[in-house]
Design a protein around this motif. Structure first.
Motif, PDB file in Angstrom:
ATOM      1  N   GLY A   1      31.137  46.719  65.119  1.00 46.56           N
ATOM      2  CA  GLY A   1      32.350  46.189  65.451  1.00 46.56           C
ATOM      3  C   GLY A   1      32.069  45.619  66.938  1.00 46.56           C
TER       4      GLY A   1
ATOM      5  N   HIS B   1      37.558  43.615  68.271  1.00 45.02           N
ATOM      6  CA  HIS B   1      38.810  44.425  68.993  1.00 45.02           C
ATOM      7  C   HIS B   1      38.712  43.810  70.600  1.00 45.02           C
ATOM      8  CE1 HIS B   1      38.418  47.489  66.049  1.00 45.02           C
ATOM      9  NE2 HIS B   1      37.174  47.398  66.021  1.00 45.02           N
TER      10      HIS B   1
ATOM     11  N   LYS C   1      34.992  44.475  62.419  1.00 44.36           N
ATOM     12  CA  LYS C   1      36.309  43.928  63.294  1.00 44.36           C
ATOM     13  C   LYS C   1      36.125  43.487  64.777  1.00 44.36           C
ATOM     14  CE  LYS C   1      39.667  45.991  60.187  1.00 44.36           C
ATOM     15  NZ  LYS C   1      40.491  46.992  60.142  1.00 44.36           N
TER      16      LYS C   1
ATOM     17  N   GLU D   1      38.928  38.706  61.304  1.00 41.77           N
ATOM     18  CA  GLU D   1      39.875  39.534  61.614  1.00 41.77           C
ATOM     19  C   GLU D   1      39.822  40.125  62.930  1.00 41.77           C
ATOM     20  OE1 GLU D   1      41.879  43.636  60.187  1.00 41.77           O
ATOM     21  OE2 GLU D   1      40.473  42.827  58.909  1.00 41.77           O
ATOM     22  N   ARG D   2      40.851  39.950  63.853  1.00 41.79           N
ATOM     23  CA  ARG D   2      40.701  40.503  65.235  1.00 41.79           C
ATOM     24  C   ARG D   2      42.029  41.440  65.370  1.00 41.79           C
ATOM     25  NH1 ARG D   2      39.697  34.530  66.551  1.00 41.79           N
ATOM     26  NH2 ARG D   2      37.484  34.689  66.334  1.00 41.79           N
ATOM     27  N   VAL D   3      41.638  42.595  66.232  1.00 45.99           N
ATOM     28  CA  VAL D   3      42.585  43.666  66.566  1.00 45.99           C
ATOM     29  C   VAL D   3      42.806  43.701  67.911  1.00 45.99           C
ATOM     30  CG1 VAL D   3      43.029  46.075  66.241  1.00 45.99           C
ATOM     31  CG2 VAL D   3      41.630  44.913  64.333  1.00 45.99           C
TER      32      VAL D   3
END
Length: 163
Positions: free
Chosen positions: A6, A113, A111, A153-155
């Motif tokens: 990640g 973060h 992903k 996709e970013r969280v």
């Protein structure tokens, strides 16, 4: 970035009187305790663009952004440090009695973060907290344009400093 990793992204600024260098550190947790392995540590270090002085209260906060590859797992904000006149000051973000972290977060493989933007006050005034956390998704996205191979996709992870 490999499919097994990640990415941790954050902004960091240091507000100080005399300090010439500050760091922020996130460390992977093993069974709820900070790992001692160097590979499990993620650090950001201030430079001229993200250190600003109490002596100029009108100065803007210039965050430096950092991106680190990280193995999946649970991490936590571990400490801030400040170096001035060859004296190291360490500010931990843990329970004083157990050394357990207050701010754990999960890193997932594949992903990005975004942890937020952290301001570290090396010498906070009486009512100030030593660490502030804000979010600036637009600045983070602009920073990540330099990394075209990252997943879309970013969280956003909210870091909770409470016990």
């Amino acid at each position: 970035m490999s499919a097994e990793e990640g990415v941790i992204v954050y902004g960091f600024a240091c507000r100080s009187f005399l300090e010439s260098r500050c760091t922020i550190e996130f460390t992977r947790l093993t069974e709820g305790v900070f790992s001692t392995q160097p590979k499990d540590r993620v650090r950001g270090v201030t430079g001229e663009k993200n250190i600003y002085s109490f002596q100029n209260p009108d100065s803007r906060r210039n965050f430096a952004y950092y991106a680190h590859r990280a193995a999946p797992g649970t991490y936590a904000l571990r400490r801030f440090t400040a170096v001035a006149n060859n004296i190291l000051s360490v500010f931990t973000v843990t329970d004083a009695h157990t050394d357990r972290p207050y701010a754990p977060f999960q890193v997932d493989a594949g992903k990005v973060h975004y942890l937020g933007d952290f301001t570290f006050y090396t010498t906070p005034f009486k009512e100030e907290v030593p660490v502030e956390r804000d979010e600036n998704p637009a600045a983070m996205a602009a920073f990540l344009k330099d990394f075209p191979n990252l997943p879309a996709e970013r969280v956003t992870r909210v870091i909770d400093f409470g016990p």
